[in-house]
Design a protein around this motif. Structure first.
Motif, mmCIF file in Angstrom:
data_model
loop_
_atom_site.group_PDB
_atom_site.id
_atom_site.type_symbol
_atom_site.label_atom_id
_atom_site.label_comp_id
_atom_site.label_asym_id
_atom_site.label_seq_id
_atom_site.Cartn_x
_atom_site.Cartn_y
_atom_site.Cartn_z
ATOM 1 N N ARG A 287 18.990 7.857 -11.513
ATOM 2 C CA ARG A 287 17.841 7.731 -10.938
ATOM 3 C C ARG A 287 17.752 7.185 -9.597
ATOM 4 N NH1 ARG A 287 14.817 4.820 -15.681
ATOM 5 N NH2 ARG A 287 12.945 4.939 -14.107
ATOM 6 N N LYS A 288 16.963 7.546 -8.678
ATOM 7 C CA LYS A 288 17.104 6.860 -7.419
ATOM 8 C C LYS A 288 16.488 5.471 -7.247
ATOM 9 C CE LYS A 288 15.733 8.467 -2.715
ATOM 10 N NZ LYS A 288 14.550 7.664 -2.452
ATOM 11 N N PRO A 289 17.315 4.592 -6.807
ATOM 12 C CA PRO A 289 16.711 3.166 -6.439
ATOM 13 C C PRO A 289 15.804 3.273 -5.257
ATOM 14 C CG PRO A 289 18.972 3.186 -6.341
ATOM 15 C CD PRO A 289 18.881 4.515 -6.652
ATOM 16 N N SER A 290 15.050 2.265 -4.818
ATOM 17 C CA SER A 290 14.665 2.189 -3.647
ATOM 18 C C SER A 290 15.529 2.086 -2.521
ATOM 19 C CB SER A 290 13.763 0.810 -3.394
ATOM 20 O OG SER A 290 13.409 0.506 -2.180
ATOM 21 N N ALA A 291 15.081 2.777 -1.214
ATOM 22 C CA ALA A 291 15.753 2.809 -0.217
ATOM 23 C C ALA A 291 16.192 1.418 0.373
ATOM 24 C CB ALA A 291 15.127 3.554 1.078
ATOM 25 N N PRO B 144 0.699 -1.310 -0.017
ATOM 26 C CA PRO B 144 -0.039 0.034 0.038
ATOM 27 C C PRO B 144 0.890 1.364 0.030
ATOM 28 C CG PRO B 144 0.042 -0.991 2.276
ATOM 29 C CD PRO B 144 0.738 -1.915 1.357
ATOM 30 N N ALA B 145 0.357 2.217 -0.548
ATOM 31 C CA ALA B 145 0.788 3.676 -0.403
ATOM 32 C C ALA B 145 2.106 3.890 -0.785
ATOM 33 C CB ALA B 145 0.708 4.133 1.097
ATOM 34 N N THR B 146 2.314 3.093 -2.102
ATOM 35 C CA THR B 146 3.730 3.036 -2.841
ATOM 36 C C THR B 146 4.831 2.320 -2.141
ATOM 37 O OG1 THR B 146 4.869 5.144 -2.283
ATOM 38 C CG2 THR B 146 3.178 5.266 -3.859
ATOM 39 N N GLY B 147 4.642 1.662 -1.000
ATOM 40 C CA GLY B 147 5.636 0.585 -0.301
ATOM 41 C C GLY B 147 5.867 -0.569 -0.944
ATOM 42 N N SER C 277 11.879 3.912 -6.698
ATOM 43 C CA SER C 277 11.127 4.488 -5.291
ATOM 44 C C SER C 277 9.875 5.163 -5.548
ATOM 45 C CB SER C 277 12.203 5.600 -4.587
ATOM 46 O OG SER C 277 12.214 5.486 -3.202
ATOM 47 N N GLY C 278 8.907 5.107 -4.626
ATOM 48 C CA GLY C 278 7.633 5.843 -4.833
ATOM 49 C C GLY C 278 6.752 5.714 -5.846
#
Ligand SMILES: [Zn+2]
Length: 203
Positions: free
Chosen positions: A69-73, A23-26, A43-44
Motif C-alpha cells: 500500500r502507498k504510504p504518505s508522500a 484539513p482536506a486529508t493533509g 495517503s489521502g
C-alpha cells in the motif's frame, strides 16, 4: 506497547482533525514500533476519522511498506526523525494556518520564540526568558532532498521539538503520544501568539 501507542495516536488524530490542523486529508502521523519499523498514516485519509487500519508498516531505513500500500508522500520526514532521534516514538505532521503563514512571514532560517510563559509546555523549558529556536526549512516536493537538508542541519544544530516547512506546516515529535501532542499544542499556541504579536507590534 506500540499497539497501545497506535490506539492513542488514532485518538490524537481525531483531536487534530477536530482542531482543523490537517484539513482536506493533509498531514500525516506515525508511531515507532521498534528500531526498524514505524506505522504511518496512509495517503489521502481524513485524520478526523482514521482507524488503526489506516496505518501502514514502514521500514525506517528504506521507507518501503511491505504491504504494497502507498504510504504518505512525506514518509521520508517521519523516518528521518526516527533515525535522528532514537528517543522519538511518535511524529505528528500538521498543516495548520499558523505554521503555514508564520513560516512565510519569518524570512530567516529560524523562528525564535521568547517571552511567553507557554514556552514551558515544551519539554525542558524552564523560563519565558529563554529563546526557543524553531528551524524553518524551505519547502520541497522532493522529500528525499528535503530530508537530506534537514539531516545536514541537524548534524551542526540542535533540532528540538520540531521544525517548520515554509508555507507548508509543522513536524514535531515526542517520546510518547502525550508528549508529542503537548509539543504540538504548545507550539501551535506559541505560533498563534507570535502571529498576533506581529500583526500588532512592528519591531
Ligand atoms: Zn505536509
Amino acid at each position: 506497547m506500540w499497539q497501545e501507542r497506535l490506539g492513542q495516536l488514532v485518538t490524537t488524530c481525531h483531536w487534530i482533525g477536530a482542531k482543523g490542523w490537517a484539513p482536506a486529508t493533509g498531514g500525516n502521523m506515525s508511531v515507532r514500533q521498534d528500531a526498524q519499523w514505524c506505522w504511518l498514516s496512509e495517503s489521502g485519509r481524513d485524520k478526523g476519522s482514521l482507524t488503526g487500519e489506516d496505518f501502514l508498516q514502514v521500514d525506517i531505513a528504506t521507507n518501503q511498506a511491505p504491504s504494497g500500500r502507498k504510504p504518505s508522500a512525506e514518509t521520508g520526514l517521519h523516518t528521518l526523525v526516527y533515525r535522528l532521534f532514537p528517543e522519538a516514538n511518535v511524529v505528528l505532521h500538521v498543516h495548520t494556518v499558523n505554521a503555514t503563514v508564520l513560516s512565510r512571514i519569518e524570512k530567516s532560517a529560524t523562528l525564535n520564540i521568547s517571552g511567553y510563559e507557554m514556552q514551558k509546555t515544551l519539554t525542558g523549558q524552564q523560563s519565558h526568558l529563554d529563546t526557543v529556536p524553531i528551524a524553518i526549512f524551505d519547502n520541497d516536493q522532493d522529500i528525499d532532498a528535503l530530508a537530506k537538508r534537514i539531516e545536514q542541519y541537524a548534524q551542526d544544530n540542535p533540532l528540538n521539538y520540531g521544525f517548520l516547512l515554509r508555507g507548508h506546516g509543522l513536524t514535531c515529535w515526542g517520546k510518547d503520544v502525550n508528549e508529542a501532542r503537548r509539543q504540538l499544542e504548545g507550539l501551535e499556541f506559541l505560533f498563534e501568539c507570535e502571529m498576533q504579536r506581529r500583526l500588532y507590534q512592528r519591531d
